[in-house]
Design an enzyme around this catalytic site. Structure first.
Site, short mmCIF file in Angstrom:
data_model
loop_
_atom_site.label_atom_id
_atom_site.label_comp_id
_atom_site.label_asym_id
_atom_site.label_seq_id
_atom_site.Cartn_x
_atom_site.Cartn_y
_atom_site.Cartn_z
N ARG C 217 84.01 152.13 42.16
CA ARG C 217 84.95 150.97 42.20
C ARG C 217 84.47 149.64 42.22
O ARG C 217 83.38 149.48 42.73
CB ARG C 217 86.17 151.29 43.04
CG ARG C 217 85.80 151.00 44.54
CD ARG C 217 86.97 151.63 45.60
NE ARG C 217 86.16 152.80 46.37
CZ ARG C 217 86.88 153.60 46.96
NH1 ARG C 217 88.21 153.90 46.77
NH2 ARG C 217 86.25 154.39 47.83
N VAL C 262 74.05 157.59 50.27
CA VAL C 262 72.82 156.84 50.24
C VAL C 262 72.14 156.67 51.41
O VAL C 262 70.97 156.66 51.43
CB VAL C 262 73.07 155.42 49.53
CG1 VAL C 262 73.27 155.60 48.10
CG2 VAL C 262 74.06 154.62 50.46
N ASN C 288 73.91 148.65 44.92
CA ASN C 288 75.31 147.99 45.07
C ASN C 288 76.07 148.59 46.46
O ASN C 288 76.91 147.95 46.86
CB ASN C 288 76.07 148.29 43.74
CG ASN C 288 77.50 147.83 44.15
OD1 ASN C 288 78.07 146.64 43.94
ND2 ASN C 288 78.24 148.76 43.90
N ALA C 298 80.23 139.05 69.95
CA ALA C 298 80.74 139.44 71.19
C ALA C 298 81.20 140.79 71.44
O ALA C 298 81.34 141.22 72.59
CB ALA C 298 81.54 138.16 71.96
N ASN C 299 82.07 141.21 70.41
CA ASN C 299 82.86 142.25 70.57
C ASN C 299 82.15 143.54 69.68
O ASN C 299 82.73 144.44 69.44
CB ASN C 299 84.33 142.20 69.76
CG ASN C 299 85.13 140.74 70.38
OD1 ASN C 299 84.90 141.00 71.75
ND2 ASN C 299 85.77 140.11 69.80
N TYR C 353 76.78 142.01 58.89
CA TYR C 353 76.77 142.22 57.48
C TYR C 353 75.61 141.24 56.69
O TYR C 353 74.72 141.41 55.87
CB TYR C 353 78.04 141.92 56.91
CG TYR C 353 78.09 141.72 55.22
CD1 TYR C 353 78.04 143.07 54.57
CD2 TYR C 353 78.33 140.53 54.66
CE1 TYR C 353 78.44 142.99 53.29
CE2 TYR C 353 78.57 140.60 53.15
CZ TYR C 353 78.51 141.92 52.54
OH TYR C 353 78.83 141.79 51.36
N THR C 388 88.06 141.28 44.50
CA THR C 388 88.03 142.77 44.76
C THR C 388 88.82 143.33 45.53
O THR C 388 89.61 142.56 46.35
CB THR C 388 86.65 143.24 45.11
OG1 THR C 388 86.45 142.63 46.40
CG2 THR C 388 85.62 142.76 44.23
#
Lengths: 287, 442, 447
Positions: C217, C262, C288, C298-299, C353, C388
């Site tokens: 998607r 993956v 992708n 901190a969390n 990320y 998206t």
């Protein structure tokens, strides 16, 4: 010397029952004869209709063959015997007569296209531990030779002629092979194909009037279901006998066993909860 | 078995090239609104996507459903038309109760073996959630009479035949038409006959769940199953099942029958929804499409028993078909590396094994000198079976064939030897039917 | 994913109100469709020197464009190419840049300004370096002044790379075309003369086999669509749980579906096996597949950190290792990996990320040299705000702000990322080695 009464056609059971009921009432008032009339009833050239046959086959679960199921021949022929039973000189009252056993010998197939000559007699009036029994013998001939012979044993409870008969064998429920779930209307549906509209089969109300808690299934319906369950293994010629032990109240469930035996097939139907039998019997191929 | 047989004529091989199914759901679950056609189409589309068959004209697609709406008279063709396959792909429906899926594999394989087809897709689907509901026989007949009636009088007469109770809809059930016993009740009789305990049945069920869960966890089903409607694994799978939990379940079948009740919801398959497909082809077609043959169908044998008269249990036909099948191929149980016996009930597997281990059954019923043989449990249903996966009737054959074909190919490749690797597939079915087949790793 | 604001300010009464209030006025971007002409009007090529002439000649002869070397009054140029490769001093910027300025007001919507210059180097003469670096600032500012969906981008040549090298021409064509609709304010380096121009610009990936992970998607599905449109045979990969959508994508692009996690140890081997077995080769791998597990550091929990790193970068390293050692990834192979503007500029709540996406940028830079011997490349695409399912879950106000924080004042579409991936995966991009191309509408943050 046997008297032969030739009827123009197979009589309708409804009229016979009405007549039988009247005679039964009369017989309560005065005692009847104690011997069987020496008479045979005959109807020649009886033919089955294909629609009637199909209705019967669907209801009983018989295959759609043009050979008449043995139970269907009974349906066609037995009213002739009933005509004999409602004679005023017949020693037992029709109302209250209980069909306790039936034995049919099918010598060869009877076909839809055959013209059937039916001959009915009554024999062997005898004592039983709870009353008196009699055999109604119906023979169906095609082209002059007997193809089908039925012996229907009836019991008149309380009518004592002496003698005691056998004690019933104890019944042990075997491993079931199937089950019949009988709807409340099965009595009316079998009545529609057999013409046997005895009120004890038709509704709870009419059955109650005659002393039953609910309507009961026709004995010949259950016996014919068992014969259908035997299926093609019975062959073209066989003996089919059944004893009716306890009536099946409707709606109801009958646990059944229809299984091969050394001679052919045996069958039994019983109440799984009480373990009491409704019917037992056998189908034994001839030759 | 001493009977004259002719060897299988020399024909080319038909190969299993792959498979795809959707996860099996429990009745009333995520597929509750999905029709047989929806599910079969999804299973075909997943197969098309896995093997790049978009727009491909497949030789023939055969599939079926046990519970089928009359509007679905051309179910498989309709599914093909709704799929990514070429609309010029022919299709036909098959119905052999729970053996439907395996029968489509067998019959299409035979067409390939004879050179009639180069490629085929076998399949099956069933929905117990979207089961067809019919009107009663009496109402149906009255309505048909009404439609034929010409005069007002005839019409009134037809309508007058309808009774209020005739209006009640009739739902299908798993009752045998001739005995009116449910499949579970029939198996309960056989279970009692062979004196199979609940504990033994629970062990079969537990192994099924554990093996299916392990196969999922290892990614074995990554190229066999495509999620549908948000379901990614078979809904019935209980990876955390245990003998203790299973033992606590109350018997569900055989109640009211005069035999000991040992079969529970835990060791019986639930009503399920799902679909499966198997891609079949000749060696030439496989090569032309860069597909790896996984296994070939060696032979198949159908069987049937007379359960109506109590000769044998309803689900015991494979106990007879397998000895015939192996004899014809000159094989014994020991020559098989995998044995897949559809778990209609855990007891079905156990009664089949018990019959094969019985000296008396072997002599009197199979006509052998003694017992047919013993199945090594390590070879049995190695990636779980219907108890864990569920059993959408016609979809089970395709599930088993695709799963075991992949396993056969894997084993053969890992062995590095030319020795044949074989699997037996056995599926029992309503009506006292059974269908069995031998697959050999390619 | 629709942008209601964008629709409102471009129609009727609300358009007028927005203009009077001085609200952002994003313009709908024109996207590529097969058969579309490269440009809808004349192109103005500015700049002096032989390379400038060569470039103009190429555009005129090879692509049959209506090339003007001087602005003709009254002409609305669909594109302006600033050929600045021969600059030796900042003084030389004046003439061509002011000439661009003179035509800016006449540019139609969706116009293109592309600079072609040389990358500054440490051993350049100071004046040369100043001129070359000056182009960078010039282009980025110019891009911010453009309106109406017009974009400004640059191609930056390494020493010795001629202006007609395949990747220069390829990058120039990409920037001129609608395929780069949401690429703005970017300077793409062309490092070598490697690469080949396609026989058919409509099918630059013909005969190539491409693997796209996370293809079920969003951006991945769009990448699969776009690579297939460009002629590639696509292997669509996604986790087994996404299989249903993956089937739809694979069947749409007439490729094959491969259900695969993956992060599995054997993911690379299974991708190779599938591609080679089913399609006979493997040429392009688009990494992708990615996840977000946002949390302030901190969390942050180990599972949130580890899973993001495992999917977004570790899996790519492992798969690349399998590709590189297979011996089957050797015919001008392409690795295109999805980075993110978060990995460049950072983003609050996305340490995990951003670390993974920063990692991607480092990974392609170090992987590209390993592929150079085979004519191969590894590059990254860094999307900004793309409409998206993932960004649709951002709270409404935050989402509105995020959309407007770029020169085009709107979010991009998945296809914008896909077009950029397709360009980097194409044979023409063989000279782009280990680079990052942002698809962000010139987001205000970061480089």
């Amino acid at each position: 010397m046997t008297t032969t009464v030739v009827l123009p056609k197979v009589p309708a059971l409804g009229g016979l029952f009405a007549r039988g009921a009247g005679l039964s009432l009369a017989r309560r008032v005065r005692s009847g004869p104690t011997v069987l009339p020496d008479v045979e009833y005959v109807v020649r050239g009886v033919r089955a209709s294909s629609d009637h046959l199909t209705e019967y086959q669907h209801l009983l679960g018989e295959s759609a063959s043009d050979a008449l199921p043995a139970g269907f021949v009974h349906v066609l022929a037995f009213p002739v015997a009933t005509a004999l039973m409602v004679r005023s000189d017949f020693p037992l009252p029709l109302v209250g007569l209980v069909h306790v056993a039936n034995r049919v010998t099918q010598h060869r197939p009877v076909l839809l296209t055959d013209a059937l000559d039916v001959r009915a007699t009554a024999t062997d009036l005898r004592g039983h531990r709870s009353g008196t029994q009699v055999d109604l013998v119906t023979e169906v001939s095609v082209d002059g030779s007997v193809a089908w012979r039925g012996v229907s044993t009836y019991l008149a409870r309380g009518v004592r002629l002496g003698g005691s008969g056998d004690e019933p064998a104890t019944f042990v429920p075997p491993t079931p092979t199937g089950r019949w779930k009988l709807d409340g209307d099965i009595g009316r549906r079998y009545a529609a194909v057999s013409g046997d509209r005895n009120p004890i089969h038709l509704s709870a109300l009419s059955a109650k009037a005659l002393g039953f808690p609910r309507a009961i299934a026709h004995g010949m319906y259950t016996a014919s279901r068992a014969l259908a369950d035997v299926g093609a293994g019975r062959g073209d010629a066989f003996e089919w006998s059944v004893e009716f032990v306890k009536p099946v109240l409707l709606p109801g469930t009958v646990t059944v066993r229809v299984a091969g035996s050394s001679e052919g097939f045996t069958f039994a139907g019983w109440d799984a909860r009480s373990g009491k039998p409704h019917l037992t019997g056998s189908v034994t191929p001839l030759r | 078995m001493a009977r004259p047989t002719t060897p299988t004529p020399e024909v080319r091989r038909a190969y299993v090239l792959g498979g795809n199914r959707i996860p099996f759901a429990r009745a009333g679950g995520p597929y509750v609104r999905a029709s047989n056609q929806d599910m079969l189409t999804a299973a075909i589309d997943g197969l098309v996507a896995r093997y790049g068959l978009q727009g491909e004209r497949i030789g023939e697609v055969a599939a079926g459903a046990v519970l089928k709406h009359s509007k679905d008279f051309n179910l498989t063709r309709e599914a093909v038309l709704g799929s990514a396959l070429s609309a010029e792909t022919p299709a036909y429906d098959v119905q052999q109760a729970c053996a439907t899926g395996l029968e489509t594999v067998v019959s299409l394989s035979n067409k390939i073996r004879l050179g009639q087809l180069e490629s085929a897709i076998a399949g099956g689907v069933d929905s117990t959630s979207d089961a067809p509901i019919a009107v009663s026989n009496r109402l149906r007949r009255a309505l048909l009479d009404l439609s034929r009636a010409k005069t007002v009088g005839q019409k009134l007469a037809a309508v007058a035949k309808i009774r209020p109770k005739d209006l009640a809809p009739v739902a299908p059930n798993t009752g045998e038409p001739r005995t009116h016993l449910s499949m579970g009740e029939h198996q309960a009789l056989t279970t009692a006959q062979w004196e199979i305990t609940q504990a033994a049945q629970d062990e079969v069920a537990l192994a099924s769940h554990q093996r299916l869960a392990a196969a999922y966890d290892s990614g074995f089903f990554d190229d066999l199953v495509t999620p549908f409607r948000g379901l990614t694994r078979d809904a019935n799978l209980r990876a955390d099942s245990s003998l203790e939990k299973l033992a606590k379940l109350k018997p569900a079948f055989g109640l009211g029958l005069d035999t000991p009740a040992t079969m529970t919801a835990g060791n019986s398959t639930p009503l399920s929804d799902g679909a499966s497909t198997v891609l079949l082809g000749s060696a030439e077609w496989a090569a032309a499409h860069d597909l790896v043959p996984l296994a070939s169908l060696v032979d198949a044998e159908a069987g049937a028993v007379d359960f109506v008269h109590g000769d044998d249990g309803l689900l015991m036909a494979p106990a007879f078909a397998v000895p015939r099948l192996l004899a014809r191929n000159g094989l014994t149980l020991d020559d098989l590396d995998y044995i897949e016996i559809h778990e209609a009930f855990a007891a079905t597997v156990l009664t089949t094994l018990a019959a094969w281990e019985s000296e008396e059954f072997g002599r009197t019923r199979l006509g052998l000198d003694g017992a047919f043989g013993t199945v090594d449990r390590a070879k049995l249903n190695v990636h779980g079976s219907s108890l864990a996966a569920g059993h959408p009737f016609a979809a089970t054959g395709g599930r088993i064939v695709a799963t075991i074909s992949k396993e056969l190919h894997r084993r053969k490749a890992a062995s590095g030897s030319d020795a044949p690797v074989r699997a037996l597939v056995s599926v029992c079915a309503a009506g006292g039917l059974g269908l069995t087949a031998i697959l050999e790793a390619a | 994913m629709s942008d209601t604001y964008l629709n409102l300010v471009n129609s009727g009464f609300t358009k007028k109100v927005a203009k009077q209030l001085g609200l952002p006025q994003p313009s709908p971007l024109r996207r590529y469709e097969p058969g579309q002409p490269l440009l809808q009007g004349a192109v103005l090529v500015l700049g002096r020197g032989s390379e400038s002439d060569a470039l103009a000649g190429f555009l005129s002869s090879d692509w049959d464009l209506d090339v003007h070397r001087h602005a003709t009054p009254g002409t609305r140029y669909s594109a302006v190419v600033l050929a600045l490769t021969e600059l030796t001093h900042p003084d030389q910027l004046s003439e061509p840049v002011l000439a661009v300025g003179a035509v800016l007001k006449e540019l139609p919507k969706g116009a293109r300004v592309v600079t072609v210059s040389r990358a500054p180097r440490a051993d350049d003469a100071p004046a040369v370096a100043a001129a070359r670096q000056g182009v960078d600032g010039l282009l980025r500012s110019l891009a911010k002044e453009l309106r109406g969906g017009s974009t400004g981008n640059g191609v930056m040549l390494a020493a010795g790379v001629p202006v007609t090298a395949p990747s220069v021409v390829g990058a120039l064509r990409f920037f001129l075309s609608t395929k780069s609709a949401f690429v703005d304010g970017q300077l793409l380096a062309v490092d070598s003369t490697a690469g080949t121009l396609p026989d058919d610009w409509a099918a630059p990936l013909a005969g190539r086999v491409a693997v796209v992970t996370g293809a079920a998607r969003g951006i991945g599905a769009s990448i699969a669509d776009t690579l297939a449109r460009d002629g590639a045979t696509v292997v669509a990969v996604d986790v087994p749980a996404a299989g249903e959508q993956l089937v739809a994508v694979a069947n749409r692009v007439r490729g094959t579906a491969l259900q695969l996690d993956v992060t599995a140890d054997d993911a690379g081997a299974r991708i190779l096996e599938h591609a080679l077995q089913r399609h006979g080769r493997i040429d392009i791998v688009v990494h992708n597949a990615g996840i977000t597990r946002d949390k302030l550091l901190a969390n942050m929990t180990p599972d949130k950190w580890d899973s993001v790193l495992a999917v977004n970068i570790a899996s790519q390293l492992r798969i690349n290792e399998a590709l590189l050692t297979s011996g089957d990834f050797t015919d001008a192979p392409r690795i295109v990996s999805l980075a993110s503007t978060s990995g460049i500029a950072g983003n609050r709540g996305q340490t995990n990320y951003a670390a993974s996406k920063g990692g991607v940028i480092g990974m392609v830079r170090a992987t590209a040299p390993l592929l150079e011997a085979f004519g191969g490349t590894a590059n990254a695409v860094a999307p900004g705000f793309i409409e998206t399912e993932m960004t649709a879950r951002i709270p409404a106000v935050t989402r509105q702000v995020a959309r407007r924080l770029n020169s085009l004042q709107q979010g991009g579409q998945p296809v914008d990322v896909a077009e950029t991936v397709a360009f980097l995966a194409s044979p023409a991009a063989g000279g782009v080695v280990g680079r990052v191309l942002r698809v962000c509408g010139q987001n205000m943050v970061g480089q």
